[in-house]
Design a protein around this motif. Structure first.
Motif, PDB file in Angstrom:
ATOM      1  N   VAL A  77       0.839  -1.194   0.000  1.00 23.93           N
ATOM      2  CA  VAL A  77       0.000   0.000   0.000  1.00 23.93           C
ATOM      3  C   VAL A  77       0.878   1.249   0.000  1.00 23.93           C
ATOM      4  CG1 VAL A  77      -1.783   1.233   1.286  1.00 23.93           C
ATOM      5  CG2 VAL A  77      -1.817  -1.263   1.205  1.00 23.93           C
ATOM      6  N   ARG A  78       0.562   2.149  -0.902  1.00 25.35           N
ATOM      7  CA  ARG A  78       1.295   3.410  -0.988  1.00 25.35           C
ATOM      8  C   ARG A  78       0.489   4.474  -0.261  1.00 25.35           C
ATOM      9  NH1 ARG A  78       1.915   6.937  -5.881  1.00 25.35           N
ATOM     10  NH2 ARG A  78       0.206   5.649  -6.641  1.00 25.35           N
ATOM     11  N   ILE A  79       1.126   5.192   0.649  1.00 21.08           N
ATOM     12  CA  ILE A  79       0.429   6.256   1.384  1.00 21.08           C
ATOM     13  C   ILE A  79       0.476   7.536   0.548  1.00 21.08           C
ATOM     14  CG2 ILE A  79       0.364   7.593   3.534  1.00 21.08           C
ATOM     15  CD1 ILE A  79      -0.181   4.566   3.912  1.00 21.08           C
ATOM     16  N   LEU A  80      -0.696   8.037   0.165  1.00 19.68           N
ATOM     17  CA  LEU A  80      -0.784   9.250  -0.645  1.00 19.68           C
ATOM     18  C   LEU A  80      -0.884  10.485   0.243  1.00 19.68           C
ATOM     19  CD1 LEU A  80      -3.358   7.945  -3.271  1.00 19.68           C
ATOM     20  CD2 LEU A  80      -0.872   7.986  -3.472  1.00 19.68           C
ATOM     21  N   LYS A  81      -1.553  10.315   1.411  1.00 21.29           N
ATOM     22  CA  LYS A  81      -1.628  11.389   2.393  1.00 21.29           C
ATOM     23  C   LYS A  81      -1.584  10.731   3.760  1.00 21.29           C
ATOM     24  CE  LYS A  81      -4.493  14.271   5.084  1.00 21.29           C
ATOM     25  NZ  LYS A  81      -3.982  13.733   6.354  1.00 21.29           N
ATOM     26  N   ASP A  82      -0.623  11.121   4.551  1.00 24.85           N
ATOM     27  CA  ASP A  82      -0.474  10.525   5.886  1.00 24.85           C
ATOM     28  C   ASP A  82      -1.287  11.352   6.893  1.00 24.85           C
ATOM     29  OD1 ASP A  82       0.362   8.836   7.872  1.00 24.85           O
ATOM     30  OD2 ASP A  82       2.493   9.082   7.490  1.00 24.85           O
ATOM     31  N   ILE A  83      -1.444  10.814   8.094  1.00 26.68           N
ATOM     32  CA  ILE A  83      -2.117  11.575   9.135  1.00 26.68           C
ATOM     33  C   ILE A  83      -1.241  12.775   9.529  1.00 26.68           C
ATOM     34  CG2 ILE A  83      -3.542   9.738  10.087  1.00 26.68           C
ATOM     35  CD1 ILE A  83      -1.239   9.432  12.166  1.00 26.68           C
ATOM     36  N   ASP A  84      -1.868  13.764  10.156  1.00 31.82           N
ATOM     37  CA  ASP A  84      -1.181  15.036  10.380  1.00 31.82           C
ATOM     38  C   ASP A  84      -0.428  15.140  11.710  1.00 31.82           C
ATOM     39  OD1 ASP A  84      -2.161  15.917   7.978  1.00 31.82           O
ATOM     40  OD2 ASP A  84      -3.952  16.830   8.852  1.00 31.82           O
ATOM     41  N   TYR A  85      -0.874  14.408  12.745  1.00 29.89           N
ATOM     42  CA  TYR A  85      -0.330  14.645  14.070  1.00 29.89           C
ATOM     43  C   TYR A  85       0.340  13.411  14.660  1.00 29.89           C
ATOM     44  CZ  TYR A  85      -3.319  18.663  13.507  1.00 29.89           C
ATOM     45  OH  TYR A  85      -3.904  19.782  13.005  1.00 29.89           O
ATOM     46  N   ASP A  86       1.086  13.655  15.729  1.00 26.43           N
ATOM     47  CA  ASP A  86       1.738  12.578  16.468  1.00 26.43           C
ATOM     48  C   ASP A  86       0.663  11.758  17.187  1.00 26.43           C
ATOM     49  OD1 ASP A  86       3.503  10.987  17.799  1.00 26.43           O
ATOM     50  OD2 ASP A  86       3.948  12.462  19.371  1.00 26.43           O
ATOM     51  N   ILE A  87       0.718  10.459  17.036  1.00 25.34           N
ATOM     52  CA  ILE A  87      -0.353   9.643  17.605  1.00 25.34           C
ATOM     53  C   ILE A  87       0.126   8.734  18.744  1.00 25.34           C
ATOM     54  CG2 ILE A  87      -1.833   9.653  15.587  1.00 25.34           C
ATOM     55  CD1 ILE A  87      -0.613   6.945  14.858  1.00 25.34           C
ATOM     56  N   THR A  88       1.330   9.001  19.223  1.00 22.61           N
ATOM     57  CA  THR A  88       1.860   8.233  20.344  1.00 22.61           C
ATOM     58  C   THR A  88       0.867   8.272  21.518  1.00 22.61           C
ATOM     59  OG1 THR A  88       4.043   8.965  19.653  1.00 22.61           O
ATOM     60  CG2 THR A  88       3.892   7.911  21.809  1.00 22.61           C
ATOM     61  N   GLY A  89       0.532   7.104  22.016  1.00 27.76           N
ATOM     62  CA  GLY A  89      -0.349   7.029  23.188  1.00 27.76           C
ATOM     63  C   GLY A  89      -1.839   7.154  22.905  1.00 27.76           C
ATOM     64  N   LYS A  90      -2.206   7.432  21.660  1.00 28.98           N
ATOM     65  CA  LYS A  90      -3.636   7.592  21.339  1.00 28.98           C
ATOM     66  C   LYS A  90      -4.294   6.257  21.000  1.00 28.98           C
ATOM     67  CE  LYS A  90      -4.407  12.189  20.640  1.00 28.98           C
ATOM     68  NZ  LYS A  90      -4.648  13.309  19.801  1.00 28.98           N
ATOM     69  N   HIS A  91      -5.600   6.190  21.206  1.00 23.28           N
ATOM     70  CA  HIS A  91      -6.369   5.023  20.783  1.00 23.28           C
ATOM     71  C   HIS A  91      -6.879   5.300  19.371  1.00 23.28           C
ATOM     72  CE1 HIS A  91      -6.415   2.907  24.646  1.00 23.28           C
ATOM     73  NE2 HIS A  91      -6.382   4.122  25.165  1.00 23.28           N
ATOM     74  N   VAL A  92      -6.366   4.529  18.426  1.00 22.86           N
ATOM     75  CA  VAL A  92      -6.689   4.771  17.016  1.00 22.86           C
ATOM     76  C   VAL A  92      -7.774   3.794  16.549  1.00 22.86           C
ATOM     77  CG1 VAL A  92      -5.782   4.658  14.653  1.00 22.86           C
ATOM     78  CG2 VAL A  92      -4.397   5.684  16.468  1.00 22.86           C
ATOM     79  N   LEU A  93      -8.765   4.344  15.852  1.00 27.95           N
ATOM     80  CA  LEU A  93      -9.787   3.501  15.228  1.00 27.95           C
ATOM     81  C   LEU A  93      -9.794   3.809  13.730  1.00 27.95           C
ATOM     82  CD1 LEU A  93     -12.050   1.411  15.604  1.00 27.95           C
ATOM     83  CD2 LEU A  93     -13.620   3.306  16.055  1.00 27.95           C
ATOM     84  N   LEU A  94      -9.418   2.798  12.942  1.00 29.45           N
ATOM     85  CA  LEU A  94      -9.389   2.956  11.482  1.00 29.45           C
ATOM     86  C   LEU A  94     -10.794   2.758  10.941  1.00 29.45           C
ATOM     87  CD1 LEU A  94      -6.163   0.841  10.817  1.00 29.45           C
ATOM     88  CD2 LEU A  94      -6.350   3.338  10.729  1.00 29.45           C
TER      89      LEU A  94
END
Ligand code: PRP
Ligand code: MN
Ligand code: MG
Length: 173
Positions: A77-94
């Protein structure tokens, strides 16, 4: 020529989105939740889902595309636009519109895990488990659909039909 036949109505979609929003609100109560919409297909579901979530959330997007030809997903998978902020420690829901082979989300989940989030989970409005090529845990599974080519509610056929409010099966005539 192709003809469109309704598979899932607005009402069915709305009911499932509401149910998922309520579950997510309960499960993530008191946690820092970041919803990451997977573009392009995930835009409509994400927009509806956040309006059914009653806790504070952050919203971001990632845009990606598979290499290789369009019918066979390579899993690279090629990332065309990445997320904007630092996500260390966050709960991520795709947040996805559809899981087919599972290769896109397997790649994305591994990518996010490597960024040291507190957790990475998956939510999809449509799922085609019969097409799966990899074992993938779907934490919030919307509606299971048969192995048919579908459009609408964010999903495209050569970039068309994403704006349709229902999900349709494309039938060649
Ligand atoms: C579709 C869909 C998922 C992915 C699922 O995206 O929106 O992101 O394919 O397939 P997989 O489980 O086999 O990996 P697509 O690559 O068509 O991009 P789009 O969202 O921009 O239409
Ligand atoms: Mn997509
Ligand atoms: Mg597509």
């Amino acid at each position: 020529m192709s003809k469109l036949k309704v598979l899932i109505t607005r009402e069915e979609l709305a009911a499932k989105v509401k149910e998922l929003g309520q579950r997510i609100s309960k499960d993530y109560e008191g946690k820092e939740l970041l919803l990451v919409g997977v573009l392009k297909g995930g835009f409509m579901f994400l927009a509806d889902l956040v309006r059914e979530i009653t806790i504070d959330v952050n919203i971001d997007f990632i845009s990606c595309s598979s290499y290789g030809n369009s019918t066979v997903s390579s899993g690279i998978v090629r990332i065309l636009k990445d997320i904007d902020y630092d996500i260390t420690g966050k709960h991520v829901l795709l947040v996805e519109d559809l899981i087919d082979t599972g290769l896109t989300l397997t790649y994305l989940k591994d990518l996010f895990m490597a960024k040291h989030c507190a957790s990475v989970k998956i939510c999809t409005i449509l799922d085609k488990p019969s097409r799966r090529k990899v074992d993938l845990q779907v934490d919030y599974q919307g509606i299971i659909i048969p192995d048919k080519f579908v459009v609408g509610y964010g999903l495209d056929y050569a970039e068309k039909y994403r704006n349709l409010p229902e999900v349709y099966v494309v039938e060649e005539i």
